[in-house]
Write an enzyme that holds these catalytic residues in place. Structure first.
Site, PDB file in Angstrom:
ATOM      1  N   ASP A 148      -3.424   3.773   3.805  1.00  0.00           N
ATOM      2  CA  ASP A 148      -3.151   2.267   4.062  1.00  0.00           C
ATOM      3  C   ASP A 148      -4.231   1.475   3.124  1.00  0.00           C
ATOM      4  OD1 ASP A 148      -4.950   3.817   5.705  1.00  0.00           O
ATOM      5  OD2 ASP A 148      -5.381   1.784   6.844  1.00  0.00           O
ATOM      6  N   ARG A 151       0.683  -1.236  -0.025  1.00  0.00           N
ATOM      7  CA  ARG A 151      -0.071   0.141   0.046  1.00  0.00           C
ATOM      8  C   ARG A 151       0.768   1.394  -0.086  1.00  0.00           C
ATOM      9  NH1 ARG A 151      -4.223  -2.199   3.698  1.00  0.00           N
ATOM     10  NH2 ARG A 151      -3.564  -4.467   3.658  1.00  0.00           N
ATOM     11  N   ASP A 179     -10.086  -3.294   0.613  1.00  0.00           N
ATOM     12  CA  ASP A 179     -10.373  -2.558   1.857  1.00  0.00           C
ATOM     13  C   ASP A 179     -12.058  -2.183   1.437  1.00  0.00           C
ATOM     14  OD1 ASP A 179     -11.318  -2.395   4.532  1.00  0.00           O
ATOM     15  OD2 ASP A 179      -9.211  -1.642   5.022  1.00  0.00           O
TER      16      ASP A 179
HETATM   17  P1  AMP Z   1      -9.217  -0.735   8.237  1.00  0.00           P
HETATM   18  O1  AMP Z   1     -10.104   0.398   8.737  1.00  0.00           O
HETATM   19  O2  AMP Z   1      -9.925  -2.088   7.994  1.00  0.00           O
HETATM   20  O3  AMP Z   1      -8.502  -0.330   7.022  1.00  0.00           O
HETATM   21  O4  AMP Z   1      -8.090  -0.955   9.528  1.00  0.00           O
HETATM   22  C1  AMP Z   1      -7.278  -0.113   9.878  1.00  0.00           C
HETATM   23  C2  AMP Z   1      -6.375  -0.718  10.688  1.00  0.00           C
HETATM   24  O5  AMP Z   1      -6.877  -1.453  11.995  1.00  0.00           O
HETATM   25  C3  AMP Z   1      -5.466  -1.756   9.997  1.00  0.00           C
HETATM   26  O6  AMP Z   1      -4.240  -1.863  10.702  1.00  0.00           O
HETATM   27  C4  AMP Z   1      -6.149  -3.234  10.639  1.00  0.00           C
HETATM   28  O7  AMP Z   1      -5.493  -4.278  10.654  1.00  0.00           O
HETATM   29  C5  AMP Z   1      -6.565  -2.629  11.927  1.00  0.00           C
HETATM   30  N1  AMP Z   1      -7.885  -3.471  12.506  1.00  0.00           N
HETATM   31  C6  AMP Z   1      -8.864  -3.221  12.093  1.00  0.00           C
HETATM   32  N2  AMP Z   1      -9.861  -4.107  12.821  1.00  0.00           N
HETATM   33  C7  AMP Z   1      -9.212  -4.832  13.610  1.00  0.00           C
HETATM   34  C8  AMP Z   1      -9.205  -5.928  14.397  1.00  0.00           C
HETATM   35  N3  AMP Z   1     -10.623  -6.447  14.713  1.00  0.00           N
HETATM   36  N4  AMP Z   1      -8.438  -6.276  15.330  1.00  0.00           N
HETATM   37  C9  AMP Z   1      -7.165  -6.077  15.025  1.00  0.00           C
HETATM   38  N5  AMP Z   1      -6.848  -4.893  14.143  1.00  0.00           N
HETATM   39  C10 AMP Z   1      -7.859  -4.518  13.554  1.00  0.00           C
HETATM   40 MG    MG Z   2      -7.441  -1.255   5.619  1.00  0.00          MG
END
Ligand code: AMP
Ligand code: MG
Length: 493
Positions: free
Chosen positions: A252, A179, A262
């Site tokens: 990201d 990314r 995502d």
């Molecule tokens: P996202 O909003 O899905 O792009 O996630 C943003 C960040 O939060 C990334 O580093 C993900 O790996 C982390 N993340 C999202 N959900 C979880 C979860 N349930 N447990 C651990 N990390 C999470």
């Molecule tokens: Mg993400």
């Protein structure tokens, strides 16, 4: 079970990732397995679609040859920089080279905690997993570059969100998981060596053909910047063409390979509205529908920032060279977008006035709140049968809103040499009858949580052929009734 893994990312230096195996779950059960995708990856679908396959795809068994890792990355989230994010709940099993000779990552999303989990549980709930499955596979069928979904499995465990929800794991397939945020991770640590390694790796993995595979280190960074600019411009142009709102275009979530990645709070437009946003956390509408090209440009500027030390040792020169490239983005996007819209309108040759014709139409669609997908699909009929104009006009609150535009459109059509039937058929190949309507996605998820996977399976099947009229499924093509409308989406984390 044999995967012919060849794990190039796991051979990069240790600071690029953390080695971590998935956490075992109580009762793995496959919800669905994507047979055509398995075949494309060179895997045996029948073997995977089994109890043993479920053990692997839910993370209980790490297959031979895998090198399970969680990738390090950083990112700007809604404009604010977070120097360490990383795969907090996704674990890369490894890479395979498909029957099409393309290399792809196979990753388990929701596979348990990793060193990057921060406060999170590392898990995913069934709803968001099915949502990503439906929407990413629909995007692939729509011809939009995207990560894919190989499988969804339930875990037999609950995850705690606002309520207790069934847990699940999605097997995500991507050209890679590099990314903009991966570059930012190393830039934030002044790790020039890692940036150079990552740049060479990304160029070789994703853009080898265009660059002839040269490894000229000073220009690697500029070349990569140019390729990623083009890939993102083309990607976002395609999003606009199908009415897709990503919802969380943080750096990201911006893929260096130019894939949509995502599928958290994403949604498709029903009625055309350039200011539309769905995500409950996107308060200012930063990632609203028509803002997406601008935000992609912003993300690419953050990408360019990370490359400056590689572009030139002379700061001023590096900034000048990077800025020159970045300034081309609006024109590159405009060309890609105009191409997408020309095809939607059935325009064959390129004419300067086409932009104005498109802009005029969009204004009229917006002011009448016309359904984006229904409109363009109906226009395909009108392209070969002018008597269908009345039907298209009836989609507008005030039918003359369409009639005055259609006069210019029909005049413009005369300039192309193509039969009406051939034009209509070309238009039907770019204007889908079916998109994953938000209300239908929600209904399929609610049914699945209640144990009925039939609506989910039907949606996946119908959306695999979005450009074919499938008359028995017109209910899936229809816009929502007022009471069915989905007003907000949630990240589902
Ligand atoms: P996202 O909003 O899905 O792009 O996630 C943003 C960040 O939060 C990334 O580093 C993900 O790996 C982390 N993340 C999202 N959900 C979880 C979860 N349930 N447990 C651990 N990390 C999470
Ligand atoms: Mg993400």
């Amino acid at each position: 079970m044999t995967f012919a893994f060849d794990n190039t990312y796991a051979r990069l230096p240790e600071r690029f990732y953390a080695r971590i195996a998935p956490t075992k779950v109580r009762e793995p059960r496959l919800v669905t397995m994507n047979h055509p995708l398995a075949e494309l990856l060179g895997l045996d679908p029948a073997q995977l679609d089994s109890a043993d396959g479920a053990q692997i795809l839910a993370g209980n068994v790490v297959p031979e040859g895998a090198a399970a890792i969680a990738l390090a990355y950083a990112g700007h989230q809604f404009g604010g920089f977070v120097p360490q994010l990383g795969d907090g709940r996704a674990i890369l099993l490894g890479e395979v080279v498909g029957v099409d000779s393309r290399r792809r990552d196979i990753q388990l999303k929701g596979a348990g905690r990793t060193p990057f989990s921060r406060g999170g549980d590392g898990r995913a709930a069934l709803g968001p997993v099915l949502r990503e499955y439906i929407v990413s596979e629909a995007m692939a069928a729509l011809g939009v570059p995207t990560t894919r979904a190989l499988a969804a499995a339930t875990t037999g465990e609950s995850v705690v969100r606002e309520e207790l929800l069934p847990g699940a794991v999605l097997t995500r397939v991507a050209a890679s998981h590099i990314r903009v945020g991966t570059f930012q991770f190393f830039a934030a640590r002044d790790d020039r060596e890692a940036l150079a390694i990552l740049t060479a790796y990304a160029l070789a993995r994703h853009y080898a053909r265009e660059t002839g595979g040269s490894a000229n280190s000073e220009n690697d960074a500029l070349q990569l910047l140019e390729r990623v600019l083009e890939a993102q411009a083309s990607l976002v142009a395609r999003w606009l063409g199908v009415g897709f709102v990503h919802g969380v275009m943080n750096t990201d979530n911006t893929s260096i390979a130019g894939e949509t990645i995502d599928y958290g709070p994403c949604a498709f437009l029903d009625e055309y509205d350039p200011a539309k946003k769905f995500s409950s956390i996107d308060h200012g509408g930063r990632y609203a529908f028509a803002n997406q090209p601008r935000m992609a440009h912003w993300n690419l500027a953050r990408f360019a920032d990370t490359l400056l030390p590689l572009i030139s040792e002379d700061d001023g020169k590096a900034i000048r060279l990077a800025t020159e490239r970045l300034e081309r983005f609006p024109a590159i996007f405009d060309a890609a977008y105009t191409g997408v819209m020309r095809a939607k309108l059935g325009l064959m040759r390129e004419e300067e006035n086409d932009r104005a014709l498109v802009a005029d139409l969009l204004q009229r669609l917006a002011s009448s709140g016309v359904d984006h997908t229904v409109f363009f699909r109906a226009l395909c009929v009108a392209a070969e049968d002018p008597s269908a104009d009345a039907h298209v006009a009836s989609l507008f609150e005030e039918p003359p809103t369409f009639r005055t535009w259609t006069e210019s459109w029909r005049r413009r059509l005369l300039n192309d040499e193509i039969t009406p039937a051939a034009r209509a058929s070309a238009m039907r190949r770019v204007n889908p009858a079916f998109i994953p309507r938000n209300h239908r996605v929600e209904q399929a998820i609610v049914a699945a949580i209640g144990g009925d996977f039939e609506p989910f399976e039907t949606m996946v099947r119908v959306l695999a052929r979005p450009f074919d009229d499938q008359p028995e499924f017109t209910y899936l093509a229809k816009p929502p009734l007022p009471e069915e409308r989905v007003r907000a989406t949630f990240c589902g984390t």
